[in-house]
Design a protein around this motif. Structure first.
Motif, PDB file in Angstrom:
ATOM      1  N   VAL A 172       0.856  -1.195   0.000  1.00 56.77           N
ATOM      2  CA  VAL A 172       0.000   0.000   0.000  1.00 56.77           C
ATOM      3  C   VAL A 172       0.889   1.242   0.000  1.00 56.77           C
ATOM      4  CG1 VAL A 172      -1.793   1.290   1.230  1.00 56.77           C
ATOM      5  CG2 VAL A 172      -1.815  -1.207   1.285  1.00 56.77           C
ATOM      6  N   VAL A 173       0.504   2.213  -0.831  1.00 60.55           N
ATOM      7  CA  VAL A 173       1.245   3.478  -0.863  1.00 60.55           C
ATOM      8  C   VAL A 173       0.268   4.600  -0.498  1.00 60.55           C
ATOM      9  CG1 VAL A 173       2.719   4.978  -2.243  1.00 60.55           C
ATOM     10  CG2 VAL A 173       2.688   2.522  -2.706  1.00 60.55           C
ATOM     11  N   VAL A 174       0.646   5.410   0.476  1.00 61.23           N
ATOM     12  CA  VAL A 174      -0.210   6.514   0.926  1.00 61.23           C
ATOM     13  C   VAL A 174       0.317   7.811   0.323  1.00 61.23           C
ATOM     14  CG1 VAL A 174      -1.095   7.771   2.926  1.00 61.23           C
ATOM     15  CG2 VAL A 174      -0.701   5.307   3.086  1.00 61.23           C
ATOM     16  N   THR A 175      -0.511   8.426  -0.521  1.00 58.63           N
ATOM     17  CA  THR A 175      -0.099   9.662  -1.202  1.00 58.63           C
ATOM     18  C   THR A 175      -1.237  10.680  -1.093  1.00 58.63           C
ATOM     19  OG1 THR A 175      -0.958   8.942  -3.337  1.00 58.63           O
ATOM     20  CG2 THR A 175       1.303   8.358  -2.876  1.00 58.63           C
ATOM     21  N   ILE A 176      -1.604  11.007   0.145  1.00 57.82           N
ATOM     22  CA  ILE A 176      -2.807  11.831   0.335  1.00 57.82           C
ATOM     23  C   ILE A 176      -2.508  13.315   0.478  1.00 57.82           C
ATOM     24  CG2 ILE A 176      -4.201   9.949   1.259  1.00 57.82           C
ATOM     25  CD1 ILE A 176      -3.656  10.941   4.058  1.00 57.82           C
ATOM     26  N   GLY A 177      -1.239  13.700   0.297  1.00 68.14           N
ATOM     27  CA  GLY A 177      -0.905  15.122   0.298  1.00 68.14           C
ATOM     28  C   GLY A 177      -1.151  15.799   1.636  1.00 68.14           C
ATOM     29  N   ARG A 178      -1.080  17.139   1.604  1.00 67.79           N
ATOM     30  CA  ARG A 178      -1.255  17.914   2.845  1.00 67.79           C
ATOM     31  C   ARG A 178      -2.373  18.944   2.712  1.00 67.79           C
ATOM     32  NH1 ARG A 178       3.472  18.237   6.029  1.00 67.79           N
ATOM     33  NH2 ARG A 178       3.021  20.405   6.478  1.00 67.79           N
ATOM     34  N   MET A 179      -3.007  19.007   1.510  1.00 65.85           N
ATOM     35  CA  MET A 179      -3.987  20.071   1.302  1.00 65.85           C
ATOM     36  C   MET A 179      -5.416  19.665   1.683  1.00 65.85           C
ATOM     37  SD  MET A 179      -2.077  22.526   0.698  1.00 65.85           S
ATOM     38  CE  MET A 179      -3.244  23.848   0.410  1.00 65.85           C
ATOM     39  N   GLY A 232       5.131  11.743  -2.011  1.00 64.03           N
ATOM     40  CA  GLY A 232       4.581  13.058  -2.350  1.00 64.03           C
ATOM     41  C   GLY A 232       4.681  14.040  -1.193  1.00 64.03           C
ATOM     42  N   ASP A 233       3.775  15.004  -1.200  1.00 62.69           N
ATOM     43  CA  ASP A 233       3.818  16.099  -0.218  1.00 62.69           C
ATOM     44  C   ASP A 233       3.788  15.620   1.224  1.00 62.69           C
ATOM     45  OD1 ASP A 233       3.822  17.958  -2.210  1.00 62.69           O
ATOM     46  OD2 ASP A 233       2.093  19.083  -1.467  1.00 62.69           O
ATOM     47  N   ILE A 234       3.164  14.498   1.434  1.00 66.56           N
ATOM     48  CA  ILE A 234       3.017  13.986   2.800  1.00 66.56           C
ATOM     49  C   ILE A 234       4.389  13.713   3.437  1.00 66.56           C
ATOM     50  CG2 ILE A 234       2.841  11.541   2.222  1.00 66.56           C
ATOM     51  CD1 ILE A 234       0.659  11.218   4.146  1.00 66.56           C
ATOM     52  N   THR A 235       5.402  13.496   2.602  1.00 64.95           N
ATOM     53  CA  THR A 235       6.738  13.205   3.137  1.00 64.95           C
ATOM     54  C   THR A 235       7.527  14.482   3.433  1.00 64.95           C
ATOM     55  OG1 THR A 235       7.809  13.187   0.967  1.00 64.95           O
ATOM     56  CG2 THR A 235       6.878  11.092   1.730  1.00 64.95           C
ATOM     57  N   GLN A 236       6.977  15.632   3.067  1.00 62.10           N
ATOM     58  CA  GLN A 236       7.709  16.899   3.197  1.00 62.10           C
ATOM     59  C   GLN A 236       7.173  17.695   4.381  1.00 62.10           C
ATOM     60  OE1 GLN A 236      10.168  17.614   0.642  1.00 62.10           O
ATOM     61  NE2 GLN A 236       9.674  15.461   0.308  1.00 62.10           N
ATOM     62  N   GLU A 237       8.054  18.447   5.007  1.00 67.58           N
ATOM     63  CA  GLU A 237       7.632  19.221   6.177  1.00 67.58           C
ATOM     64  C   GLU A 237       6.695  20.352   5.779  1.00 67.58           C
ATOM     65  OE1 GLU A 237       9.792  21.145  10.033  1.00 67.58           O
ATOM     66  OE2 GLU A 237      10.967  20.082   8.548  1.00 67.58           O
ATOM     67  N   SER A 238       6.970  20.978   4.629  1.00 67.27           N
ATOM     68  CA  SER A 238       6.109  22.108   4.271  1.00 67.27           C
ATOM     69  C   SER A 238       5.818  22.115   2.774  1.00 67.27           C
ATOM     70  CB  SER A 238       6.759  23.421   4.686  1.00 67.27           C
ATOM     71  OG  SER A 238       7.982  23.555   4.015  1.00 67.27           O
TER      72      SER A 238
END
Ligand SMILES: Cc1cc2nc3c(=O)[nH]c(=O)nc-3n(C[C@H](O)[C@H](O)[C@H](O)COP(=O)(O)OP(=O)(O)OC[C@H]3O[C@@H](n4cnc5c(N)ncnc54)[C@H](O)[C@@H]3O)c2cc1C
Length: 321
Positions: free
Chosen positions: A125-132, A289-295
């Motif tokens: 499973v890959v979680v790529t749900i972003g931060r927005m 994706g974005d979920i792995t980034q602090e901002s």
């Protein structure tokens, strides 16, 4: 017994689509892509203004693309078309209107991915749900009576309004410059310069300020919002309060911590913990994706994460680390 899919991806943004397409190219054929909205790429659809320029080097981050997806500068519309096309060409089953709630690892090593009233099973499973999904909101209270005048996208903005944009990154600058064509616009940023924005956006906002199309309120903080007969009265540090028809916050998004912890994914420093292959503390469960980034990250970064994960799951392709 219900089918165990080879790969289930949660979230059909750039990182999710890239993971699907790159995995297909590595030989994975049973891929399910789950998206909570009515179509893929809800962040691009909701937060990008129409005809927005889409830069590969976003937020000044120069990214060399590692994988097979050839992504170039374009517009909101050409970028969405591009993702439509690569999805269609790589037989990925996109299921929309399905919001994943949590992921559970079973004793046999497989995963069960839970949505309202149903679940699917997967080997990986890959979680790529972003931060927005949860945009950052002001820390001070927004009076209920003016809630409709506060936004996080350009939705609801009308021509001729007096608008305040809050933020100093690329999104805030693009919103302010775009709105200034037909509105009286100010931009409030706690720093003195727009150094976080990319060079093109820095140039655009400088031009707009010089030409008095955007009024800069720099180095100031907002301490409160009040209802001024239906308009939004903004209380600043150091300068007098000012009332606006609308205030738009473009101050990024937050890590979906509740989702991560309900799936057992560990977090440190506001990000999910993962190794160089984007695998979390749970074997077979990845983040991208974005979920792995602090901002916040970028489309190109998400594409590279997808490629790295596909390589780790299936192939032995070379990834620039
Ligand atoms: C205004 C703005 C302008 C930008 N401009 C640029 C630019 O020019 N160039 C650039 O490279 N980057 C730009 N970015 C950043 C870029 O959009 C992000 O880095 C990128 O979208 C991140 O991709 P992602 O796949 O990680 O997440 P997202 O794009 O956020 O996608 C996540 C997807 O997951 C879905 N989802 C969320 N929760 C669930 C759930 N529980 N179950 C199922 N689905 C779920 C969402 O609906 C969404 O479709 C911009 C961002 C903003 C906000």
């Amino acid at each position: 017994m219900s089918q165990v899919h080879e790969l289930v991806i949660v979230g059909a943004g750039p990182a999710g689509i890239a993971t699907a397409v790159e995995s297909y190219l590595q030989g994975v054929r049973d891929i399910v892509l789950l998206e909570k909205d009515e179509n893929h790429n809800s962040t691009i659809r909701k937060y990008y203004k129409d005809n927005k320029r889409v830069d590969v080097d976003w937020r000044g981050q120069k990214v060399e693309l590692d994988g097979n997806i050839y992504f170039i500068d374009g517009t909101k519309e050409s970028t969405l078309d591009f993702f439509d096309e690569i999805l269609q060409n790589h037989s990925v089953s996109l299921q929309t209107h399905v919001e994943v709630q949590s992921i559970e690892k079973k004793d046999d090593g497989s995963f069960e991915v839970f949505m309202a009233g149903k679940s699917v099973k997967a080997e990986n499973v890959v979680v790529t749900i972003g931060r927005m999904g949860k945009p950052n909101k002001p820390t001070y209270k927004v009076p209920v009576s003016i809630k409709k005048k506060i936004g996080y996208t350009l939705d609801g903005c009308n021509e001729g309004e007096k608008i305040l944009v809050v933020g100093g990154g690329d999104s805030a600058v693009e919103y302010a410059v775009d709105l200034s064509e037909k509105n009286d616009v100010s931009i409030c940023y706690r720093r003195e310069t727009f150094r976080r924005a990319n060079p093109t956006n820095q140039e655009n906002i400088a031009d707009a300020i010089i030409n008095k199309k955007v009024n800069p309120i720099l180095g100031k903080n907002i301490t409160a919002l009040e209802d001024d007969e239906g308009r939004v009265k903004v209380v600043y540090t150091e300068i007098e309060p000012e009332s606006y028809d609308r205030v738009i916050y473009a101050i990024g998004g937050t890590t979906p911590s509740a989702f991560l912890s309900s799936s057992g994914i560990e977090e440190a420093d506001g990000k999910p913990v993962h190794n160089e292959n984007y695998e979390t503390n749970i074997k077979g469960l990845y983040v991208a994706g974005d979920i792995t980034q602090e901002s916040g990250g970028s489309i190109a970064l998400g594409l590279n994460h997808g490629y790295a994960i596909a390589c780790h799951i299936k192939g032995d392709c070379k990834v620039h680390k």
